[in-house]
Design a protein around this motif. Sequence first.
Motif, PDB file in Angstrom:
ATOM      1  N   GLN A 128       0.811  -1.224   0.000  1.00  0.00           N
ATOM      2  CA  GLN A 128       0.000   0.000   0.000  1.00  0.00           C
ATOM      3  C   GLN A 128       0.840   1.269   0.000  1.00  0.00           C
ATOM      4  OE1 GLN A 128      -0.818  -2.361   2.764  1.00  0.00           O
ATOM      5  NE2 GLN A 128      -2.060  -3.382   1.217  1.00  0.00           N
ATOM      6  N   THR A 129       2.028   1.225   0.562  1.00  0.00           N
ATOM      7  CA  THR A 129       2.800   2.452   0.760  1.00  0.00           C
ATOM      8  C   THR A 129       4.008   2.601  -0.157  1.00  0.00           C
ATOM      9  OG1 THR A 129       4.167   1.410   2.462  1.00  0.00           O
ATOM     10  CG2 THR A 129       2.140   2.532   3.193  1.00  0.00           C
ATOM     11  N   GLY A 130       4.491   1.511  -0.729  1.00  0.00           N
ATOM     12  CA  GLY A 130       5.687   1.547  -1.557  1.00  0.00           C
ATOM     13  C   GLY A 130       5.359   1.596  -3.034  1.00  0.00           C
ATOM     14  N   ILE A 131       6.396   1.416  -3.842  1.00  0.00           N
ATOM     15  CA  ILE A 131       6.236   1.336  -5.291  1.00  0.00           C
ATOM     16  C   ILE A 131       7.132   0.217  -5.799  1.00  0.00           C
ATOM     17  CG2 ILE A 131       7.947   3.154  -5.735  1.00  0.00           C
ATOM     18  CD1 ILE A 131       6.042   3.967  -8.145  1.00  0.00           C
ATOM     19  N   PHE A 132       6.624  -0.553  -6.750  1.00  0.00           N
ATOM     20  CA  PHE A 132       7.336  -1.692  -7.307  1.00  0.00           C
ATOM     21  C   PHE A 132       7.912  -1.290  -8.659  1.00  0.00           C
ATOM     22  CE2 PHE A 132       4.597  -3.247  -4.110  1.00  0.00           C
ATOM     23  CZ  PHE A 132       5.271  -4.329  -3.548  1.00  0.00           C
ATOM     24  N   LEU A 133       9.199  -1.542  -8.837  1.00  0.00           N
ATOM     25  CA  LEU A 133       9.919  -1.127 -10.037  1.00  0.00           C
ATOM     26  C   LEU A 133      10.312  -2.353 -10.843  1.00  0.00           C
ATOM     27  CD1 LEU A 133      11.280   1.187 -11.650  1.00  0.00           C
ATOM     28  CD2 LEU A 133      13.298   0.866 -10.186  1.00  0.00           C
ATOM     29  N   PHE A 134      10.001  -2.324 -12.130  1.00  0.00           N
ATOM     30  CA  PHE A 134      10.256  -3.439 -13.031  1.00  0.00           C
ATOM     31  C   PHE A 134      11.010  -2.979 -14.264  1.00  0.00           C
ATOM     32  CE2 PHE A 134       6.234  -4.176 -10.915  1.00  0.00           C
ATOM     33  CZ  PHE A 134       6.249  -5.520 -10.587  1.00  0.00           C
ATOM     34  N   GLY A 135      11.800  -3.877 -14.839  1.00  0.00           N
ATOM     35  CA  GLY A 135      12.282  -3.695 -16.194  1.00  0.00           C
ATOM     36  C   GLY A 135      11.124  -3.995 -17.139  1.00  0.00           C
ATOM     37  N   ARG A 136      11.243  -3.599 -18.399  1.00  0.00           N
ATOM     38  CA  ARG A 136      10.134  -3.748 -19.331  1.00  0.00           C
ATOM     39  C   ARG A 136       9.693  -5.193 -19.523  1.00  0.00           C
ATOM     40  NH1 ARG A 136       9.830  -5.611 -23.929  1.00  0.00           N
ATOM     41  NH2 ARG A 136      12.049  -5.459 -24.318  1.00  0.00           N
ATOM     42  N   ARG A 137      10.639  -6.122 -19.741  1.00  0.00           N
ATOM     43  CA  ARG A 137      10.253  -7.523 -19.990  1.00  0.00           C
ATOM     44  C   ARG A 137       9.548  -8.129 -18.778  1.00  0.00           C
ATOM     45  NH1 ARG A 137      15.548  -8.055 -22.739  1.00  0.00           N
ATOM     46  NH2 ARG A 137      16.274  -8.680 -20.685  1.00  0.00           N
ATOM     47  N   THR A 138      10.059  -7.865 -17.583  1.00  0.00           N
ATOM     48  CA  THR A 138       9.420  -8.409 -16.378  1.00  0.00           C
ATOM     49  C   THR A 138       8.050  -7.772 -16.180  1.00  0.00           C
ATOM     50  OG1 THR A 138      11.569  -8.805 -15.369  1.00  0.00           O
ATOM     51  CG2 THR A 138       9.674  -8.780 -13.894  1.00  0.00           C
ATOM     52  N   TRP A 139       7.949  -6.467 -16.393  1.00  0.00           N
ATOM     53  CA  TRP A 139       6.656  -5.798 -16.255  1.00  0.00           C
ATOM     54  C   TRP A 139       5.648  -6.405 -17.225  1.00  0.00           C
ATOM     55  CZ3 TRP A 139       3.236  -3.239 -19.327  1.00  0.00           C
ATOM     56  CH2 TRP A 139       2.208  -2.527 -18.683  1.00  0.00           C
ATOM     57  N   GLU A 140       6.051  -6.615 -18.481  1.00  0.00           N
ATOM     58  CA  GLU A 140       5.128  -7.186 -19.466  1.00  0.00           C
ATOM     59  C   GLU A 140       4.689  -8.597 -19.075  1.00  0.00           C
ATOM     60  OE1 GLU A 140       6.990  -6.701 -23.302  1.00  0.00           O
ATOM     61  OE2 GLU A 140       6.295  -4.633 -23.452  1.00  0.00           O
ATOM     62  N   ALA A 141       5.604  -9.409 -18.561  1.00  0.00           N
ATOM     63  CA  ALA A 141       5.240 -10.763 -18.125  1.00  0.00           C
ATOM     64  C   ALA A 141       4.256 -10.699 -16.952  1.00  0.00           C
ATOM     65  CB  ALA A 141       6.493 -11.546 -17.732  1.00  0.00           C
ATOM     66  N   PHE A 142       4.522  -9.822 -15.988  1.00  0.00           N
ATOM     67  CA  PHE A 142       3.627  -9.689 -14.833  1.00  0.00           C
ATOM     68  C   PHE A 142       2.282  -9.103 -15.254  1.00  0.00           C
ATOM     69  CE2 PHE A 142       6.023  -9.993 -10.624  1.00  0.00           C
ATOM     70  CZ  PHE A 142       7.000 -10.828 -11.133  1.00  0.00           C
ATOM     71  N   ALA A 143       2.294  -8.123 -16.180  1.00  0.00           N
ATOM     72  CA  ALA A 143       1.052  -7.502 -16.650  1.00  0.00           C
ATOM     73  C   ALA A 143       0.171  -8.512 -17.377  1.00  0.00           C
ATOM     74  CB  ALA A 143       1.361  -6.318 -17.563  1.00  0.00           C
ATOM     75  N   ALA A 144       0.759  -9.511 -17.979  1.00  0.00           N
ATOM     76  CA  ALA A 144      -0.011 -10.556 -18.649  1.00  0.00           C
ATOM     77  C   ALA A 144      -0.557 -11.583 -17.657  1.00  0.00           C
ATOM     78  CB  ALA A 144       0.861 -11.255 -19.696  1.00  0.00           C
ATOM     79  N   MET A 145       0.083 -11.724 -16.504  1.00  0.00           N
ATOM     80  CA  MET A 145      -0.257 -12.792 -15.569  1.00  0.00           C
ATOM     81  C   MET A 145      -1.133 -12.322 -14.398  1.00  0.00           C
ATOM     82  SD  MET A 145       2.510 -15.155 -13.495  1.00  0.00           S
ATOM     83  CE  MET A 145       3.591 -13.758 -13.316  1.00  0.00           C
ATOM     84  N   TRP A 146      -0.759 -11.256 -13.711  1.00  0.00           N
ATOM     85  CA  TRP A 146      -1.394 -10.914 -12.433  1.00  0.00           C
ATOM     86  C   TRP A 146      -2.822 -10.383 -12.524  1.00  0.00           C
ATOM     87  CZ3 TRP A 146       0.006 -12.883  -8.062  1.00  0.00           C
ATOM     88  CH2 TRP A 146       1.312 -13.371  -7.942  1.00  0.00           C
ATOM     89  N   PRO A 147      -3.189  -9.544 -13.478  1.00  0.00           N
ATOM     90  CA  PRO A 147      -4.575  -9.070 -13.509  1.00  0.00           C
ATOM     91  C   PRO A 147      -5.604 -10.208 -13.601  1.00  0.00           C
ATOM     92  CG  PRO A 147      -3.227  -7.634 -14.830  1.00  0.00           C
ATOM     93  CD  PRO A 147      -2.356  -8.822 -14.456  1.00  0.00           C
ATOM     94  N   ALA A 148      -5.279 -11.260 -14.306  1.00  0.00           N
ATOM     95  CA  ALA A 148      -6.215 -12.378 -14.465  1.00  0.00           C
ATOM     96  C   ALA A 148      -6.424 -13.162 -13.173  1.00  0.00           C
ATOM     97  CB  ALA A 148      -5.700 -13.324 -15.557  1.00  0.00           C
ATOM     98  N   ARG A 149      -5.529 -13.038 -12.221  1.00  0.00           N
ATOM     99  CA  ARG A 149      -5.616 -13.785 -10.961  1.00  0.00           C
ATOM    100  C   ARG A 149      -6.406 -13.054  -9.877  1.00  0.00           C
ATOM    101  NH1 ARG A 149       0.514 -16.102 -10.232  1.00  0.00           N
ATOM    102  NH2 ARG A 149       0.538 -17.312 -12.165  1.00  0.00           N
ATOM    103  N   GLU A 150      -6.810 -11.845 -10.165  1.00  0.00           N
ATOM    104  CA  GLU A 150      -7.397 -10.987  -9.144  1.00  0.00           C
ATOM    105  C   GLU A 150      -8.643 -11.565  -8.485  1.00  0.00           C
ATOM    106  OE1 GLU A 150      -8.934  -6.467  -8.971  1.00  0.00           O
ATOM    107  OE2 GLU A 150      -6.883  -6.851  -9.602  1.00  0.00           O
TER     108      GLU A 150
END
Length: 189
Positions: free
Chosen positions: A51-73
């Motif tokens: 809630q209080t921090g920020i998560f920093l990703f490289g582009r490839r990792t961000w794209e992999a996570f963006a494809a995976m995590w929203p569907a698990r919500e």
Amino acid sequence: MARIIVAQFITLDGVVEDPDGSGGTPFGGWCFRHGPAAISGDKFHYGSILQTGIFLFGRRTWEAFAAMWPAREETDAFARALNAADKAVVTGGDVDLSRWRSSRRVAADPIGWARQTAAERDVVLIGSGSLVERFVEAGVVDEYRLRVFPTATGAGRRLFPDGVALDLVSVEQVGPTSLVIATPSAQGR
């Protein structure tokens, strides 16, 4: 002052490359061999950082996570928390930030951006081998949260290819893995 934290899956021999096997390396997929319980949920004890921090990703990792995590919500409380958390992706190119809510772009000088941001809130680097490597080499990491898997690959990119002195903060065993929290030692800085 907040912290710059590196959170990584890592093998006993220090390899962080290709934990899920998506890189196609002969040794890849080592973290998934231990079952879903080894990697599901808040395995890095982010807690309030979600809630209080920020998560920093490289582009490839961000794209992999963006494809995976929203569907698990719908079925996963940790996925809901991570999806709602503030996120930043380091990229010089275009990226569709709408693919993963609460995301923003860091176009230049990610180390400077992280230092400035960490003046007020924790910055957590997840995965992103080349980005983490830059932060480690610059000596700006305040804390390492390492999920250690009982596997030695014998090959692959290592988190500390030249060695490092760390001070152990804590160790917790969870199933087949352990969470090690360490900080750079005074002599290692």
